[in-house]
Scaffold this motif. Structure first.
Motif, PDB file in Angstrom:
ATOM      1  N   ARG A 277       1.058 -14.052   7.717  1.00 36.89           N
ATOM      2  CA  ARG A 277       0.938 -12.762   6.929  1.00 36.89           C
ATOM      3  C   ARG A 277       1.491 -13.348   5.544  1.00 36.89           C
ATOM      4  O   ARG A 277       2.238 -14.178   5.339  1.00 36.89           O
ATOM      5  CB  ARG A 277       2.281 -12.040   7.415  1.00 36.89           C
TER       6      ARG A 277
ATOM      7  N   SER B 159       2.046 -11.401   1.383  1.00 35.13           N
ATOM      8  CA  SER B 159       1.611 -10.265   0.587  1.00 35.13           C
ATOM      9  C   SER B 159       0.601 -10.325  -0.638  1.00 35.13           C
ATOM     10  O   SER B 159       0.557 -11.718  -0.998  1.00 35.13           O
ATOM     11  CB  SER B 159       3.233  -9.687   0.034  1.00 35.13           C
ATOM     12  N   TYR B 160       0.245  -9.495  -1.197  1.00 38.68           N
ATOM     13  CA  TYR B 160      -0.549  -9.642  -2.358  1.00 38.68           C
ATOM     14  C   TYR B 160       0.028 -10.412  -3.291  1.00 38.68           C
ATOM     15  O   TYR B 160      -0.236 -11.255  -4.056  1.00 38.68           O
ATOM     16  CB  TYR B 160      -1.176  -8.345  -3.109  1.00 38.68           C
ATOM     17  N   HIS B 161       1.330  -9.987  -3.632  1.00 41.83           N
ATOM     18  CA  HIS B 161       2.127 -10.687  -4.653  1.00 41.83           C
ATOM     19  C   HIS B 161       1.969 -12.194  -4.334  1.00 41.83           C
ATOM     20  O   HIS B 161       1.994 -13.142  -5.237  1.00 41.83           O
ATOM     21  CB  HIS B 161       3.615 -10.085  -4.738  1.00 41.83           C
TER      22      HIS B 161
ATOM     23  N   THR C 110      -1.247  -8.062   3.030  1.00 45.98           N
ATOM     24  CA  THR C 110      -0.624  -6.626   2.801  1.00 45.98           C
ATOM     25  C   THR C 110       0.207  -6.751   1.576  1.00 45.98           C
ATOM     26  O   THR C 110       0.602  -7.403   1.055  1.00 45.98           O
ATOM     27  CB  THR C 110      -0.178  -5.850   4.051  1.00 45.98           C
ATOM     28  N   GLU C 111       0.944  -5.415   1.645  1.00 46.13           N
ATOM     29  CA  GLU C 111       1.967  -5.190   0.349  1.00 46.13           C
ATOM     30  C   GLU C 111       3.167  -5.895   0.681  1.00 46.13           C
ATOM     31  O   GLU C 111       3.933  -6.692  -0.092  1.00 46.13           O
ATOM     32  CB  GLU C 111       2.278  -3.809  -0.037  1.00 46.13           C
ATOM     33  N   GLU C 112       3.552  -5.673   2.148  1.00 47.61           N
ATOM     34  CA  GLU C 112       5.092  -5.740   2.289  1.00 47.61           C
ATOM     35  C   GLU C 112       5.401  -7.248   2.924  1.00 47.61           C
ATOM     36  O   GLU C 112       6.350  -7.788   2.641  1.00 47.61           O
ATOM     37  CB  GLU C 112       5.734  -5.094   3.284  1.00 47.61           C
ATOM     38  N   ALA C 113       4.305  -7.880   3.436  1.00 48.47           N
ATOM     39  CA  ALA C 113       4.534  -9.254   4.184  1.00 48.47           C
ATOM     40  C   ALA C 113       5.476 -10.118   3.516  1.00 48.47           C
ATOM     41  O   ALA C 113       5.329 -10.316   2.146  1.00 48.47           O
ATOM     42  CB  ALA C 113       3.288 -10.108   4.451  1.00 48.47           C
ATOM     43  N   GLN C 114       6.418 -10.584   4.094  1.00 42.85           N
ATOM     44  CA  GLN C 114       7.609 -11.587   3.629  1.00 42.85           C
ATOM     45  C   GLN C 114       6.945 -13.104   3.638  1.00 42.85           C
ATOM     46  O   GLN C 114       6.160 -13.503   4.697  1.00 42.85           O
ATOM     47  CB  GLN C 114       8.827 -11.710   4.576  1.00 42.85           C
TER      48      GLN C 114
ATOM     49  N   ARG D  42      -4.985  -4.482  -3.569  1.00 39.42           N
ATOM     50  CA  ARG D  42      -3.592  -4.150  -3.646  1.00 39.42           C
ATOM     51  C   ARG D  42      -3.415  -2.596  -4.219  1.00 39.42           C
ATOM     52  O   ARG D  42      -2.922  -1.769  -3.522  1.00 39.42           O
ATOM     53  CB  ARG D  42      -2.730  -4.930  -4.602  1.00 39.42           C
TER      54      ARG D  42
END
Ligand code: UDP
Length: 251
Positions: free
Chosen positions: A188, A190-192, A242-246, A211
């Protein structure tokens, strides 16, 4: 898993991004017939599950704007050549999909009335509602973009629940796993994370667009037969962005 107990696909409408290079198979130019047939099989098995599908095909197996520019052709002209290459690929994919019994429409961002329909959003939606596979050709229709960005754009405007990016490896790695076999693989992200670490998944504008529309990107290996449906069922390895994935700690 035995028949009848498979999990249902997790998404109702998807966009599949195939690079032009993926269509070459083991060759170094053009189209590999067995790869095109495989693609048709993958799409058909997902269609049989009632999932609406559209596709964006790249052009890198024929020409990219950058290559043309390196040969002295003006960049913008090279980009248009690249977009035309995606139309050639879209027609090849259309033909194989139809031979396998699917109904398809090619919609081009650069109108080409004698060859295919122009890209019109509402028409694309209607085709998908009718069970047709929509193949979006000619990228965004604008130079200086890539078909990755076109994929994110079409996924957003066509209300897709997921963008599936077919690659040669089973997800996103910290470095090219074909060159660095010990590179860390991510389940996983995040987009970031992808943007901040400059991970080579899709270009930054594609990631940003996905995003903004909160469309998950699933990166998977097209080398594995049956992968498309298995990924949609959560049964084959892939990386989901996704947005949240660590972000896992760096090794
Ligand atoms: N291209 C473009 N605008 C777009 C999409 C593509 O100008 O919206 C051009 C660009 O020159 C690119 C080429 O078409 O290099 C082929 O697309 P891409 O490199 O994305 O293909 P892929 O690598 O997926 O095969």
């Amino acid at each position: 898993m035995t028949e009848g107990t498979e999990r249902p696909p997790r998404y109702r409408r998807i966009l599949l991004k195939m690079s032009g290079e993926a269509l070459m198979g083991d060759g170094d130019f053009g189209h590999d017939p067995s790869t095109l047939r495989r693609l048709a099989d993958e799409v058909r098995s997902v269609h049989a599950q009632g999932v609406e599908q559209c596709m964006v095909i790249g052009g890198g197996n024929i020409i990219r704007g950058g290559q043309a520019a390196a040969q002295g052709i003006e960049q913008v002209t090279g980009d248009y050549m690249g977009m035309l290459a995606t139309v050639i690929n879209a027609l090849a994919v259309q033909s194989m999909l139809e031979q396998s019994g699917l109904q398809t429409r090619v919609l081009s961002a650069i109108p080409m009335a004698a060859v295919c329909e122009p890209y019109i959003r509402r028409r694309a939606l209607r085709h998908m509602e009718k069970g047709r596979i929509v193949i979006c050709a000619a990228g965004t229709g604008n130079p200086f973009f890539t078909t990755d960005t076109a994929a994110a754009l079409r996924a957003a405007e066509l209300g897709c629940d997921a963008l599936l990016k077919a690659t040669k490896v089973d997800g996103v790695y910290a470095a090219d796993p074909l060159k660095h076999p010990t590179a860390q693989r991510f389940d996983r992200l995040s987009y970031h994370d992808v943007l901040a670490r400059d991970l080579k998944v899709m270009d930054a504008s594609a990631i940003s667009l996905a995003r903004e529309s909160a469309i998950p990107i699933l990166v998977f290996s097209f080398q594995r037969p049956g992968a498309l449906l298995q990924v949609l069922r959560g049964e084959a390895p892939h990386t989901i962005i996704t947005e949240e994935a660590q972000m896992p700690e760096e090794a």
